[in-house]
Design an enzyme around this catalytic site. Structure first.
Site, PDB file in Angstrom:
ATOM      1  CE  LYS A  11     -49.315  -9.960 -11.336  1.00 42.42           C
ATOM      2  NZ  LYS A  11     -49.492 -10.995 -10.324  1.00 42.42           N
ATOM      3  CG  HIS A  95     -54.962  -9.459 -12.160  1.00 43.48           C
ATOM      4  ND1 HIS A  95     -54.588  -9.674 -10.844  1.00 43.48           N
ATOM      5  CD2 HIS A  95     -54.110 -10.181 -12.928  1.00 43.48           C
ATOM      6  CE1 HIS A  95     -53.535 -10.496 -10.838  1.00 43.48           C
ATOM      7  NE2 HIS A  95     -53.229 -10.816 -12.082  1.00 43.48           N
ATOM      8  CD  GLU A  97     -51.909  -9.164  -8.416  1.00 48.53           C
ATOM      9  OE1 GLU A  97     -51.604  -8.241  -9.204  1.00 48.53           O
ATOM     10  OE2 GLU A  97     -51.269 -10.241  -8.363  1.00 48.53           O
ATOM     11  N   GLY A 173     -47.991 -15.643  -7.959  1.00 51.92           N
ATOM     12  CA  GLY A 173     -46.855 -15.123  -7.197  1.00 51.92           C
ATOM     13  C   GLY A 173     -46.389 -16.036  -6.081  1.00 51.92           C
TER      14      GLY A 173
HETATM   15  P1  13P Z   1     -47.224 -14.712 -11.420  1.00 51.81           P
HETATM   16  O1  13P Z   1     -46.786 -15.209 -12.769  1.00 51.81           O
HETATM   17  O2  13P Z   1     -46.217 -13.793 -10.785  1.00 51.81           O
HETATM   18  O3  13P Z   1     -47.666 -15.810 -10.529  1.00 51.81           O
HETATM   19  O4  13P Z   1     -48.509 -13.772 -11.677  1.00 51.81           O
HETATM   20  C1  13P Z   1     -49.557 -14.260 -12.438  1.00 51.81           C
HETATM   21  C2  13P Z   1     -50.491 -13.150 -12.716  1.00 51.81           C
HETATM   22  O5  13P Z   1     -51.167 -12.664 -11.850  1.00 51.81           O
HETATM   23  C3  13P Z   1     -50.552 -12.647 -14.103  1.00 51.81           C
HETATM   24  O6  13P Z   1     -51.612 -11.776 -14.278  1.00 51.81           O
END
Ligand code: 13P
Length: 252
Positions: A11, A95, A97, A173
Site C-alpha cells: 500500500k 483493490h 481501497e 487491516g
Molecule cells: P491487511 O493484511 O493489512 O489486512 O491488508 C489486506 C490487504 O488489503 C491486502 O491487499
C-alpha cells in the site's frame, strides 16, 4: 496443480531506502523457497529499485494499480507499458481501497485488466464484500456481481493469466480474519463463477488468493483449504520477518 502464491501489498508505505533495505532482508530469508510464488507490490516510486534488487531471485514484482491507456495526457497515471518496462510481472487491480477512495468501479477494473493483459502483465483482481453486505446475507451476490462485471468477456486463455484475490473489506487491516471456512466457501463460489464464465478446466487452474489480516499465525489454516491458493498480505507484509514467515508457512 496450482502453485501457491503469496503477495505483499505494501500500500502507501516505505521510502526508497526502506524498500530496498526490506527487500534485501526478504531475499536472504526466502532464498531457499522454491515451491511458492513470492510477490512484492511496492509503491510506484520504489518499483525500479526493487526490480533491480530482485534480479536473479525468486521474488516477482507487482504494481498496486495501473491505468488503461497506453500513454497521453493523463496526469498522475501509469500505463501497463510503463509497468512492464520497469520489470513488473503482476499488477493488482480493483483493490477495495481503490474502489472506496478513488472511484474504482467494476467497469474501470475491466478496462485495466484488458490493457494489462495486452501488455503481457498478469492481473490480480480484488473482490470482496463490506461488513453490511455480509451481515445482510449478500456476500455471494456481491462477489458474484464483481466477478461477472470485472471478468466476463475474457477468453479462457486470458483468464488463465489472472489471479483473483478475495478480500472481505471487514477483514482488511482490522485484525479480524475471515475464518478458513468463511474464506473457503467464498473461494469455492468464486471458482464456480469462473467456471461459468469460461469453463471448468480453466477455473481449476486460476489461483484464488485470500486477503484480510493474514499473519504468520493464521496462514497455515487458510492455506490448507482446497480453494485457497495463496494470500494477499497487507500489514504483515511490511516486516521482513513476518512476511518471510508467511511465505514459509509450510515450515511453521
Ligand atoms: P491487511 O493484511 O493489512 O489486512 O491488508 C489486506 C490487504 O488489503 C491486502 O491487499
Amino acid at each position: 496443480m496450482r502453485k501457491p502464491i503469496i503477495a505483499g501489498n505494501w500500500k502507501m508505505n516505505k521510502t526508497l531506502s526502506e524498500a530496498v533495505d526490506f527487500v534485501r532482508q526478504v531475499k536472504a530469508l526466502v532464498a531457499d523457497v522454491r515451491d511458492i510464488e513470492i510477490i512484492v507490490a511496492p509503491p510506484f516510486t520504489a518499483l525500479q529499485a526493487i526490480s533491480r534488487e530482485i534480479e536473479g531471485s525468486t521474488i516477482e514484482l507487482a504494481a498496486q494499480d495501473v491505468f488503461w491507456e497506453p500513454s497521453g495526457a493523463y496526469t498522475g497515471e501509469i500505463s501497463p507499458i510503463m509497468l512492464k518496462d520497469v520489470g513488473c510481472r503482476y499488477v493488482i487491480i480493483g483493490h477495495s481501497e481503490r474502489r472506496q477512495y478513488f472511484g474504482e468501479t467494476n467497469e474501470s477494473v475491466q478496462k485495466k485488466i484488458k490493457a494489462s493483459l495486452a501488455m503481457g502483465l498478469h492481473p490480480i483482481i480484488c473482490v470482496g464484500e463490506a461488513l453490511e453486505e455480509r451481515e445482510a446475507g449478500r456476500t455471494f451476490d456481491m462477489v458474484k456481481n464483481q466477478v461477472i462485471q470485472c471478468l466476463e468477456g475474457f477468453s479462457p486463455d486470458e483468464m488463465e493469466r489472472m489471479t483473483v484475490a478475495y478480500e472481505p473489506i471487514w477483514a482488511i487491516g482490522t485484525g479480524k480474519t475471515a475464518t478458513p471456512q468463511q474464506a473457503e466457501e467464498v473461494h469455492a463460489f468464486i471458482r464456480e463463477q469462473l467456471g461459468q464464465i469460461t469453463n471448468r478446466q480453466v477455473s481449476e487452474e486460476v489461483r484464488i488468493q485470500y486477503g484480510g489480516s493474514v499473519n504468520p499465525d493464521n496462514i497455515s489454516d487458510l492455506m490448507v483449504q482446497p480453494n485457497i491458493d495463496g494470500a494477499l498480505v497487507g500489514g504483515a507484509s511490511l516486516k521482513a520477518e513476518s512476511f518471510s514467515r508467511i511465505v514459509k508457512f509450510k515450515k511453521a
